[in-house]
Motif scaffolding. Sequence first.
Motif, short mmCIF file in Angstrom:
data_model
loop_
_atom_site.label_atom_id
_atom_site.label_comp_id
_atom_site.label_asym_id
_atom_site.label_seq_id
_atom_site.Cartn_x
_atom_site.Cartn_y
_atom_site.Cartn_z
N ASP A 126 0.83 -1.20 0.00
CA ASP A 126 0.00 0.00 0.00
C ASP A 126 0.87 1.25 0.00
O ASP A 126 1.15 1.84 1.03
CB ASP A 126 -0.92 -0.01 1.21
CG ASP A 126 -2.00 1.06 1.13
OD1 ASP A 126 -2.13 1.70 0.07
OD2 ASP A 126 -2.71 1.25 2.13
N ILE A 127 1.29 1.65 -1.20
CA ILE A 127 2.05 2.88 -1.37
C ILE A 127 1.05 3.97 -1.72
O ILE A 127 0.24 3.80 -2.64
CB ILE A 127 3.10 2.73 -2.50
CG1 ILE A 127 4.07 1.60 -2.16
CG2 ILE A 127 3.83 4.05 -2.74
CD1 ILE A 127 4.98 1.21 -3.30
N HIS A 128 1.07 5.07 -1.00
CA HIS A 128 0.11 6.14 -1.22
C HIS A 128 0.08 6.56 -2.69
O HIS A 128 1.11 6.86 -3.28
CB HIS A 128 0.46 7.35 -0.33
CG HIS A 128 -0.50 8.48 -0.46
ND1 HIS A 128 -1.80 8.37 -0.05
CD2 HIS A 128 -0.35 9.72 -0.98
CE1 HIS A 128 -2.41 9.52 -0.30
NE2 HIS A 128 -1.56 10.35 -0.86
N ASP A 129 -1.11 6.55 -3.28
CA ASP A 129 -1.35 6.91 -4.69
C ASP A 129 -0.68 5.97 -5.69
O ASP A 129 -0.68 6.26 -6.88
CB ASP A 129 -0.91 8.35 -4.98
CG ASP A 129 -1.80 9.37 -4.30
OD1 ASP A 129 -2.97 9.05 -4.01
OD2 ASP A 129 -1.33 10.49 -4.07
N ASN A 130 -0.06 4.88 -5.24
CA ASN A 130 0.57 3.94 -6.17
C ASN A 130 0.61 2.52 -5.57
O ASN A 130 1.68 1.95 -5.40
CB ASN A 130 2.00 4.41 -6.51
CG ASN A 130 2.58 3.64 -7.66
OD1 ASN A 130 1.86 3.07 -8.47
ND2 ASN A 130 3.90 3.58 -7.72
N PRO A 131 -0.58 1.95 -5.27
CA PRO A 131 -0.59 0.61 -4.69
C PRO A 131 -0.05 -0.43 -5.67
O PRO A 131 -0.22 -0.31 -6.88
CB PRO A 131 -2.06 0.36 -4.37
CG PRO A 131 -2.81 1.28 -5.26
CD PRO A 131 -1.92 2.46 -5.50
N GLU A 149 -7.48 2.39 -12.84
CA GLU A 149 -7.48 2.38 -14.31
C GLU A 149 -7.17 0.99 -14.87
O GLU A 149 -7.58 0.65 -15.97
CB GLU A 149 -6.47 3.38 -14.88
CG GLU A 149 -6.86 4.84 -14.68
CD GLU A 149 -6.15 5.46 -13.51
OE1 GLU A 149 -4.96 5.16 -13.28
OE2 GLU A 149 -6.80 6.25 -12.80
N LEU A 150 -6.42 0.18 -14.13
CA LEU A 150 -6.03 -1.14 -14.62
C LEU A 150 -6.91 -2.28 -14.11
O LEU A 150 -6.96 -3.35 -14.71
CB LEU A 150 -4.57 -1.43 -14.25
CG LEU A 150 -3.53 -0.48 -14.84
CD1 LEU A 150 -2.14 -0.89 -14.40
CD2 LEU A 150 -3.62 -0.43 -16.34
N LEU A 163 -7.11 -7.83 -14.45
CA LEU A 163 -6.36 -6.59 -14.69
C LEU A 163 -6.16 -6.35 -16.18
O LEU A 163 -5.94 -7.30 -16.94
CB LEU A 163 -4.97 -6.66 -14.05
CG LEU A 163 -4.84 -6.58 -12.55
CD1 LEU A 163 -3.38 -6.74 -12.14
CD2 LEU A 163 -5.39 -5.28 -12.02
N ASN A 164 -6.20 -5.10 -16.58
CA ASN A 164 -5.83 -4.70 -17.93
C ASN A 164 -4.32 -4.40 -17.88
O ASN A 164 -3.91 -3.30 -17.52
CB ASN A 164 -6.63 -3.46 -18.36
CG ASN A 164 -6.34 -3.07 -19.79
OD1 ASN A 164 -5.72 -3.82 -20.54
ND2 ASN A 164 -6.77 -1.89 -20.15
N ILE A 165 -3.52 -5.41 -18.24
CA ILE A 165 -2.07 -5.30 -18.11
C ILE A 165 -1.48 -4.79 -19.42
O ILE A 165 -1.62 -5.44 -20.46
CB ILE A 165 -1.45 -6.67 -17.73
CG1 ILE A 165 -2.07 -7.15 -16.41
CG2 ILE A 165 0.06 -6.58 -17.64
CD1 ILE A 165 -1.71 -8.56 -16.02
N PRO A 166 -0.84 -3.63 -19.39
CA PRO A 166 -0.25 -3.07 -20.60
C PRO A 166 0.82 -4.00 -21.21
O PRO A 166 1.53 -4.70 -20.48
CB PRO A 166 0.41 -1.77 -20.14
CG PRO A 166 -0.24 -1.46 -18.83
CD PRO A 166 -0.63 -2.76 -18.24
N ASP A 167 0.90 -4.02 -22.54
CA ASP A 167 1.91 -4.82 -23.24
C ASP A 167 3.30 -4.46 -22.73
O ASP A 167 3.61 -3.29 -22.53
CB ASP A 167 1.84 -4.60 -24.75
CG ASP A 167 0.58 -5.20 -25.36
OD1 ASP A 167 0.00 -6.11 -24.73
OD2 ASP A 167 0.16 -4.73 -26.44
N GLY A 168 4.11 -5.48 -22.53
CA GLY A 168 5.50 -5.27 -22.11
C GLY A 168 5.69 -5.20 -20.61
O GLY A 168 6.84 -5.23 -20.14
N LEU A 169 4.63 -5.10 -19.83
CA LEU A 169 4.76 -5.03 -18.38
C LEU A 169 5.20 -6.38 -17.81
O LEU A 169 5.94 -6.44 -16.84
CB LEU A 169 3.46 -4.57 -17.74
CG LEU A 169 3.53 -4.17 -16.28
CD1 LEU A 169 4.53 -3.05 -16.06
CD2 LEU A 169 2.17 -3.75 -15.77
#
Length: 173
Positions: A126-131, A149-150, A163-169
């Motif tokens: 749980d990172i603030h604004d970036n979990p 968003e994901l 999850l909508n995982i972006p290509d290359g992740l």
Amino acid sequence: MKKDDHYLAGSLLRTVGTKGEIILKFNTDLPENIKQLESIFIEVDGKLVPFFIVEIKKKSIDSAEAKLEGLETDTKSQEFIGNDFYLSKKQIEIFGDFSDEQIDVTGYEIRDQRNRVIGKVASFIDIHDNPILKVKTEKGEVLLPANDELIIEIDDDLRHILLNIPDGLIDSD
């Protein structure tokens, strides 16, 4: 005791020492007043069993070393390693740092937008604004963003996250 009346707080990570001390791995950061914790409820064969705390001390931001009544030897404590532990709703209210909104998705299956299994959640960071979700895959561990968003869907009954995982992740073969 019913699990519905309790909050999944973490798991018993490992024993330490020779007198049955156990490392408690919390799903969230430890509350400042952790020494006020008098008991925990350990899941044993699907039921919650209360264990009174003889002594507890903070080890890291999300772990504590506890001596539990009735577990006086390493052998006795070893039987419970890997089990989940819970706190009652009353305990959660006292601590204040815990809330019903805390995210516990450990063990949930992660699937991508094509419904392919990626792996299982090892932990939620749980990172603030970036979990972040730490996910165990066949090839090792990966860190995936857990932002709105994901996330397509979270199904608590089936224990999976789509999850909508972006290509290359993630490396894909």
